[in-house]
Design an enzyme around this catalytic site. Structure first.
Site, PDB file in Angstrom:
ATOM      1  N   TYR A  65      10.882   3.142  -0.182  1.00 47.34           N
ATOM      2  CA  TYR A  65      10.355   1.769  -0.132  1.00 47.34           C
ATOM      3  C   TYR A  65       9.174   1.637  -1.111  1.00 47.34           C
ATOM      4  CZ  TYR A  65       7.585  -2.094   1.915  1.00 47.34           C
ATOM      5  OH  TYR A  65       6.836  -3.226   2.114  1.00 47.34           O
TER       6      TYR A  65
ATOM      7  N   ALA B  49       0.829  -1.211   0.000  1.00 40.55           N
ATOM      8  CA  ALA B  49       0.000   0.000   0.000  1.00 40.55           C
ATOM      9  C   ALA B  49       0.863   1.260   0.000  1.00 40.55           C
ATOM     10  CB  ALA B  49      -0.901  -0.006   1.230  1.00 40.55           C
TER      11      ALA B  49
HETATM   12  P1  NAD Z   1       9.955  -9.656   6.686  1.00 38.91           P
HETATM   13  O1  NAD Z   1      11.002  -8.591   6.809  1.00 38.91           O
HETATM   14  O2  NAD Z   1       9.561 -10.396   7.910  1.00 38.91           O
HETATM   15  O3  NAD Z   1      10.388 -10.726   5.576  1.00 38.91           O
HETATM   16  C1  NAD Z   1      11.207 -10.393   4.497  1.00 38.91           C
HETATM   17  C2  NAD Z   1      12.305 -11.429   4.455  1.00 38.91           C
HETATM   18  O4  NAD Z   1      13.144 -11.149   3.329  1.00 38.91           O
HETATM   19  C3  NAD Z   1      13.220 -11.398   5.697  1.00 38.91           C
HETATM   20  O5  NAD Z   1      13.193 -12.644   6.367  1.00 38.91           O
HETATM   21  C4  NAD Z   1      14.585 -11.091   5.130  1.00 38.91           C
HETATM   22  O6  NAD Z   1      15.658 -11.771   5.788  1.00 38.91           O
HETATM   23  C5  NAD Z   1      14.442 -11.560   3.692  1.00 38.91           C
HETATM   24  N1  NAD Z   1      15.464 -10.935   2.855  1.00 38.91           N
HETATM   25  C6  NAD Z   1      15.822  -9.627   2.834  1.00 38.91           C
HETATM   26  N2  NAD Z   1      16.835  -9.439   2.001  1.00 38.91           N
HETATM   27  C7  NAD Z   1      17.132 -10.658   1.460  1.00 38.91           C
HETATM   28  C8  NAD Z   1      18.106 -11.111   0.545  1.00 38.91           C
HETATM   29  N3  NAD Z   1      18.981 -10.243   0.007  1.00 38.91           N
HETATM   30  N4  NAD Z   1      18.143 -12.413   0.219  1.00 38.91           N
HETATM   31  C9  NAD Z   1      17.267 -13.300   0.786  1.00 38.91           C
HETATM   32  N5  NAD Z   1      16.319 -12.927   1.669  1.00 38.91           N
HETATM   33  C10 NAD Z   1      16.253 -11.610   2.008  1.00 38.91           C
HETATM   34  O7  NAD Z   1       8.683  -8.951   6.004  1.00 38.91           O
HETATM   35  P2  NAD Z   1       7.189  -9.449   5.868  1.00 38.91           P
HETATM   36  O8  NAD Z   1       6.371  -8.605   6.763  1.00 38.91           O
HETATM   37  O9  NAD Z   1       7.114 -10.908   5.983  1.00 38.91           O
HETATM   38  O10 NAD Z   1       6.877  -8.987   4.376  1.00 38.91           O
HETATM   39  C11 NAD Z   1       6.972  -9.871   3.273  1.00 38.91           C
HETATM   40  C12 NAD Z   1       6.782  -9.078   1.978  1.00 38.91           C
HETATM   41  O11 NAD Z   1       5.531  -8.411   1.991  1.00 38.91           O
HETATM   42  C13 NAD Z   1       7.859  -8.010   1.763  1.00 38.91           C
HETATM   43  O12 NAD Z   1       8.171  -7.938   0.401  1.00 38.91           O
HETATM   44  C14 NAD Z   1       7.152  -6.748   2.183  1.00 38.91           C
HETATM   45  O13 NAD Z   1       7.683  -5.606   1.546  1.00 38.91           O
HETATM   46  C15 NAD Z   1       5.726  -7.027   1.749  1.00 38.91           C
HETATM   47  N6  NAD Z   1       4.763  -6.253   2.521  1.00 38.91           N
HETATM   48  C16 NAD Z   1       4.593  -6.524   3.844  1.00 38.91           C
HETATM   49  C17 NAD Z   1       3.683  -5.767   4.574  1.00 38.91           C
HETATM   50  C18 NAD Z   1       3.451  -6.039   6.028  1.00 38.91           C
HETATM   51  O14 NAD Z   1       2.643  -5.339   6.625  1.00 38.91           O
HETATM   52  N7  NAD Z   1       4.103  -7.009   6.655  1.00 38.91           N
HETATM   53  C19 NAD Z   1       2.962  -4.740   3.963  1.00 38.91           C
HETATM   54  C20 NAD Z   1       3.184  -4.489   2.612  1.00 38.91           C
HETATM   55  C21 NAD Z   1       4.070  -5.259   1.898  1.00 38.91           C
END
Ligand code: NAD
Length: 328
Positions: free
Chosen positions: A148, A118
């Site tokens: 971001y 979002a």
């Molecule tokens: P999170 O940070 O818990 O998970 C992201 C994972 O990506 C982490 O475990 C991290 O270690 C891994 N990562 C980062 N860089 C990396 C790399 N170079 N190689 C391999 N792994 C790598 O986040 P989340 O809350 O689980 O979100 C998951 C996805 O959903 C993300 O793309 C995030 O942008 C998107 N998102 C999440 C939310 C939310 O509210 N949680 C909202 C909008 C979008």
């Protein structure tokens, strides 16, 4: 057996998604820089590595039918909106996405899910806390309020271009504030629901908690199980998106704090302090998901907050016991 890859399988949503895919009968490979923090991964195979490394991205997609691309350099407002991490966020996440889509194309993966956010929606449509506009078609003219969000918008376009030019089947969701147990709850990357649960759990009765800003900024929050349901329904549909996966139950941050206190049975004062905030108002607009998938999340926020509070309260108590044992 269909073979699925979850990039970001050590993270919050990714670790839940691995469990869900396993329960549905997929063979799952999880990939991340790190293993999940709170439970063992349910994946049949878990590879620890860096998706910024092209060779590793190729290993990750080898033999895979469906890719779920959730890996990103991300965190809550304290990570995204201070400006200190902008270059890393853009470079790391864009590199992950460039490597994933090109390695996926070369390996002949069939379907790819991408988790956008979002945060791509224009700042100018989110100034009125009571009437934010987050309809999917309002994304342009683009004006996200964070780097971001700009990277997410770039990567949406990247995946759509690969779909157009190479026939890759792509599905894109824009998540709105996903929360639940086993999410980051301390350390600076946690989001508002987890941060508030932690502050309330740590506070003694009659004490106070701090909230960034005046607490009148609005948001909606989606429980992780409903996010997984949306991901799976989108992936099995003919619809490419981008589509919102979020809740339409909008609350102020003050209301979220009061709800958490009610759940905890604690009466605390709220002290408003300066801090990074993001847009003034944001809510999911679920007209498109209802139209295209015949489904939208409906679970009340308070139910999800209760499960999340119970889990974080358990972590807080465990941390306190460890500190006592360590004599801190
Ligand atoms: P999170 O940070 O818990 O998970 C992201 C994972 O990506 C982490 O475990 C991290 O270690 C891994 N990562 C980062 N860089 C990396 C790399 N170079 N190689 C391999 N792994 C790598 O986040 P989340 O809350 O689980 O979100 C998951 C996805 O959903 C993300 O793309 C995030 O942008 C998107 N998102 C999440 C939310 C939310 O509210 N949680 C909202 C909008 C979008």
């Amino acid at each position: 057996m269909k073979r699925a890859l979850v990039n970001g399988a050590g993270g919050f949503i990714g670790s839940h998604l691995v469990r869900r895919l396993r329960n549905e009968g997929f063979w799952v490979r999880g990939v991340d820089l790190k293993a999940p923090e709170f439970t063992d991964s349910a994946a049949q195979e878990f590879l620890t590595g860096d998706l910024r490394d092209r060779a590793f991205a190729e290993t990750a997609v080898d033999g895979i039918d469906d890719v779920y691309q959730l890996a990103a350099d991300m965190g809550g407002a304290g990570y995204i909106f201070t400006g200190e991490h902008d270059a890393c966020v853009m470079h790391n996440s864009a590199t992950i996405n460039l490597n994933t889509v090109e390695a996926g194309r070369e390996a002949g993966v069939k379907r790819l899910f991408y988790s956008s956010s979002a945060c791509i929606y224009p700042d100018y449509n989110q100034k009125d806390p009571d009437n934010p506009n987050c309809a999917e078609e309002s994304a342009y003219p683009a004006a996200p309020d964070s780097e971001y969000g700009w990277e997410k918008l770039f990567s949406e376009r990247l995946y759509l271009a690969y779909a157009r030019n190479y026939g890759l089947e792509v599905h894109i969701a824009r998540f709105h504030n996903i929360f639940g147990p086993e999410g980051t709850w301390r350390g600076g990357r946690e989001k508002a629901p987890a941060a508030i649960c932690r502050k309330v759990a740590e506070a003694t009765g009659g004490g106070e908690i701090e909230i960034w800003g005046d607490g009148l900024q609005t948001r909606s929050f989606l429980y992780v199980d409903e996010c997984l349901e949306g991901i799976r329904r989108l992936m099995e549909s003919q619809f490419q998106g981008p589509v919102n996966i979020g809740s339409e139950e909008m609350v102020t941050i003050n209301q979220l704090a009061e709800m958490t206190m009610r759940i905890a049975g604690k009466h605390l004062r709220i002290r408003h302090i300066p801090g990074p905030l993001g847009v003034r108002g944001r809510n999911s607009d679920n007209r498109l998901i209802r139209e295209k998938l015949g489904w939208a999340p409906l679970r009340p926020l308070e139910e999800g907050m209760k499960s999340t509070y119970d889990w974080i309260e358990g972590r807080v108590q465990a941390a306190l016991s460890e500190a006592v044992v360590a004599g801190v």
